[in-house]
Every structure is written in structure tokens, then in C-alpha cells.
Design a protein around this motif. Structure first.
Motif, PDB file in Angstrom:
ATOM      1  N   MET A  41       0.846  -1.189   0.000  1.00 22.26           N
ATOM      2  CA  MET A  41       0.000   0.000   0.000  1.00 22.26           C
ATOM      3  C   MET A  41       0.889   1.249   0.000  1.00 22.26           C
ATOM      4  N   THR A  42       0.582   2.196  -0.856  1.00 17.73           N
ATOM      5  CA  THR A  42       1.361   3.419  -0.978  1.00 17.73           C
ATOM      6  C   THR A  42       0.985   4.408   0.120  1.00 17.73           C
ATOM      7  N   GLN A  43       1.993   5.081   0.647  1.00 22.36           N
ATOM      8  CA  GLN A  43       1.741   6.146   1.625  1.00 22.36           C
ATOM      9  C   GLN A  43       0.952   7.269   0.986  1.00 22.36           C
ATOM     10  N   THR A  44       0.103   7.901   1.775  1.00 21.84           N
ATOM     11  CA  THR A  44      -0.560   9.101   1.290  1.00 21.84           C
ATOM     12  C   THR A  44       0.463  10.245   1.286  1.00 21.84           C
ATOM     13  N   ILE A  45       0.129  11.308   0.610  1.00 26.44           N
ATOM     14  CA  ILE A  45       0.977  12.502   0.628  1.00 26.44           C
ATOM     15  C   ILE A  45       1.082  13.011   2.058  1.00 26.44           C
ATOM     16  N   TYR A  46      -0.029  12.985   2.765  1.00 26.02           N
ATOM     17  CA  TYR A  46      -0.074  13.393   4.170  1.00 26.02           C
ATOM     18  C   TYR A  46       0.957  12.618   4.992  1.00 26.02           C
ATOM     19  N   GLU A  47       0.976  11.311   4.841  1.00 28.85           N
ATOM     20  CA  GLU A  47       1.916  10.469   5.584  1.00 28.85           C
ATOM     21  C   GLU A  47       3.359  10.737   5.166  1.00 28.85           C
ATOM     22  N   ALA A  48       3.585  10.838   3.864  1.00 29.66           N
ATOM     23  CA  ALA A  48       4.946  11.063   3.365  1.00 29.66           C
ATOM     24  C   ALA A  48       5.506  12.404   3.833  1.00 29.66           C
ATOM     25  N   ALA A  49       4.636  13.385   3.993  1.00 32.67           N
ATOM     26  CA  ALA A  49       5.068  14.718   4.430  1.00 32.67           C
ATOM     27  C   ALA A  49       5.414  14.737   5.916  1.00 32.67           C
ATOM     28  N   GLY A  50       4.849  13.798   6.681  1.00 30.69           N
ATOM     29  CA  GLY A  50       5.143  13.759   8.110  1.00 30.69           C
ATOM     30  C   GLY A  50       3.931  13.895   9.005  1.00 30.69           C
ATOM     31  N   GLY A  51       2.740  13.872   8.434  1.00 32.52           N
ATOM     32  CA  GLY A  51       1.532  13.904   9.240  1.00 32.52           C
ATOM     33  C   GLY A  51       1.113  15.284   9.705  1.00 32.52           C
ATOM     34  N   ARG A  52       0.257  15.291  10.698  1.00 30.57           N
ATOM     35  CA  ARG A  52      -0.395  16.524  11.162  1.00 30.57           C
ATOM     36  C   ARG A  52       0.599  17.632  11.489  1.00 30.57           C
ATOM     37  N   GLN A  53       1.608  17.323  12.292  1.00 27.37           N
ATOM     38  CA  GLN A  53       2.545  18.369  12.714  1.00 27.37           C
ATOM     39  C   GLN A  53       3.294  18.967  11.524  1.00 27.37           C
ATOM     40  N   ALA A  54       3.588  18.163  10.537  1.00 26.69           N
ATOM     41  CA  ALA A  54       4.270  18.678   9.340  1.00 26.69           C
ATOM     42  C   ALA A  54       3.399  19.728   8.652  1.00 26.69           C
ATOM     43  N   PHE A  55       2.085  19.495   8.608  1.00 25.68           N
ATOM     44  CA  PHE A  55       1.199  20.464   7.955  1.00 25.68           C
ATOM     45  C   PHE A  55       0.983  21.705   8.811  1.00 25.68           C
ATOM     46  N   VAL A  56       0.985  21.549  10.116  1.00 27.93           N
ATOM     47  CA  VAL A  56       0.928  22.724  10.987  1.00 27.93           C
ATOM     48  C   VAL A  56       2.188  23.567  10.766  1.00 27.93           C
ATOM     49  N   ASN A  57       3.337  22.916  10.739  1.00 32.04           N
ATOM     50  CA  ASN A  57       4.597  23.629  10.505  1.00 32.04           C
ATOM     51  C   ASN A  57       4.599  24.308   9.143  1.00 32.04           C
ATOM     52  N   LEU A  58       4.098  23.611   8.134  1.00 30.34           N
ATOM     53  CA  LEU A  58       4.059  24.172   6.782  1.00 30.34           C
ATOM     54  C   LEU A  58       3.120  25.375   6.719  1.00 30.34           C
ATOM     55  N   ALA A  59       1.952  25.261   7.323  1.00 30.22           N
ATOM     56  CA  ALA A  59       1.001  26.377   7.316  1.00 30.22           C
ATOM     57  C   ALA A  59       1.590  27.594   8.022  1.00 30.22           C
ATOM     58  N   ARG A  60       2.262  27.374   9.138  1.00 31.79           N
ATOM     59  CA  ARG A  60       2.896  28.495   9.858  1.00 31.79           C
ATOM     60  C   ARG A  60       3.996  29.130   9.019  1.00 31.79           C
ATOM     61  N   ALA A  61       4.823  28.299   8.399  1.00 32.26           N
ATOM     62  CA  ALA A  61       5.929  28.810   7.588  1.00 32.26           C
ATOM     63  C   ALA A  61       5.404  29.563   6.368  1.00 32.26           C
ATOM     64  N   TRP A  62       4.384  29.016   5.720  1.00 33.49           N
ATOM     65  CA  TRP A  62       3.817  29.687   4.543  1.00 33.49           C
ATOM     66  C   TRP A  62       3.183  31.014   4.952  1.00 33.49           C
ATOM     67  N   HIS A  63       2.429  30.997   6.023  1.00 33.57           N
ATOM     68  CA  HIS A  63       1.770  32.222   6.478  1.00 33.57           C
ATOM     69  C   HIS A  63       2.812  33.299   6.816  1.00 33.57           C
ATOM     70  N   ALA A  64       3.882  32.922   7.487  1.00 32.87           N
ATOM     71  CA  ALA A  64       4.944  33.889   7.820  1.00 32.87           C
ATOM     72  C   ALA A  64       5.566  34.455   6.547  1.00 32.87           C
ATOM     73  N   ARG A  65       5.808  33.608   5.571  1.00 33.25           N
ATOM     74  CA  ARG A  65       6.370  34.089   4.295  1.00 33.25           C
ATOM     75  C   ARG A  65       5.398  35.035   3.602  1.00 33.25           C
ATOM     76  N   CYS A  66       4.125  34.714   3.632  1.00 32.31           N
ATOM     77  CA  CYS A  66       3.112  35.574   2.997  1.00 32.31           C
ATOM     78  C   CYS A  66       3.040  36.932   3.679  1.00 32.31           C
ATOM     79  N   LEU A  67       3.062  36.942   4.990  1.00 28.39           N
ATOM     80  CA  LEU A  67       2.990  38.209   5.717  1.00 28.39           C
ATOM     81  C   LEU A  67       4.216  39.075   5.446  1.00 28.39           C
ATOM     82  N   ALA A  68       5.347  38.454   5.149  1.00 31.90           N
ATOM     83  CA  ALA A  68       6.578  39.200   4.862  1.00 31.90           C
ATOM     84  C   ALA A  68       6.672  39.658   3.409  1.00 31.90           C
TER      85      ALA A  68
END
Length: 148
Positions: free
Chosen positions: A1-28
Motif C-alpha cells: 500500500m502506498t503512503q498518502t501525501i499526508y503520511e509522506a510529508a510527516g503527518g499533522r505536525q508537518a502540515f501545521v509547521n508548513l502552514a505556519r511557515a507559509w503564512h509567515a512568508r506571505c505576511l513578509a
């Protein structure tokens, strides 16, 4: 069975980190920051992380408690065309992958960038009015092969 993109990225915390990083870049960014100049929800990054996670194979936390695709698209509609802002938001996303410490796997990164480009286009589909957005749209999902 193939990993989902979510799993390959690192799960929930990876997406929280990504959202924070993207938002900070956008605000700058002098162009993208305009999208946030009128304020944003205090849990914007957590909600965004839940949305991305669900769209990319994670749990249904967004649709389970926060809304459907119509709600998300409406929030991004009625602002006219903004191609430069969208392109810069995509550049912020690409840089945020490193900022967030996501795995360096080339396939994963290419898939995430393709998803974000596609999602950005979907959010810009109703530039004239949020009233143009149809109701009850299902959350747009993405797989390793593209839109589901």
C-alpha cells in the motif's frame, strides 16, 4: 500500500509547521501580505493545516468541524483577479517547504507544489463574487497522480 501525501510529508505536525511557515512568508511578502491586510482568523494556520492535511490524504478534521469546499472558496472569492499575488503565494509555499522542515524527497516536493498551484487556481475561480460559488462543494482532494 502506498503512503498518502499526508503520511509522506510527516503527518499533522508537518502540515501545521508548513502552514505556519507559509503564512509567515506571505505576511513578509509585500504583494501577498495584502491578502491578510484586513485581518484573519486567530487559528488561521491551524485551520489551513487541517484543510491541506485532509486534501492530501489525512483525517477529515477540516470537513468534520470547520466546513466544506464551498466555504473555503467563498472566503477567497470576489477579490478580482490577482495573478501576481497567486504566483508569489506559490513561491512562498515552495520556500516554506524548507522552512517547515518537510522531507526533501523530490517526488513529494513536486507533488506538494503541483497541489498548491492547482488549489490556488481553484481559489481564484470566482473573482467577481463569492455569491457565484456553488453550494455543498466537496473538499478538493489530491493524490500522487493529481486531482481525485
Amino acid at each position: 500500500m502506498t503512503q498518502t501525501i499526508y503520511e509522506a510529508a510527516g503527518g499533522r505536525q508537518a502540515f501545521v509547521n508548513l502552514a505556519r511557515a507559509w503564512h509567515a512568508r506571505c505576511l513578509a511578502d509585500p504583494v501577498v501580505s495584502h491578502a491578510f491586510s484586513h485581518g484573519y482568523h486567530p487559528q488561521h494556520t491551524e485551520r489551513l493545516a487541517a484543510y491541506w492535511a485532509e486534501a492530501l490524504g489525512g483525517p477529515a478534521d477540516y470537513t468534520g468541524s470547520l466546513g466544506d469546499e464551498s466555504r473555503v472558496v467563498r472566503m477567497h472569492s470576489g477579490n478580482g483577479e490577482h495573478q501576481e499575488m497567486d504566483e508569489r503565494a506559490q513561491a512562498c509555499f515552495a520556500l516554506a517547504l524548507d522552512d517547515a522542515g518537510l522531507p526533501g524527497d523530490a517526488r513529494l516536493r513536486a507533488t506538494l507544489k503541483a497541489y498548491f498551484r492547482w488549489a490556488t487556481e481553484a481559489m481564484a475561480a470566482y473573482p467577481r463574487s463569492a455569491d457565484d460559488v456553488p453550494g455543498a462543494l466537496p473538499l478538493a482532494r489530491w493524490s500522487w497522480e493529481g486531482p481525485v
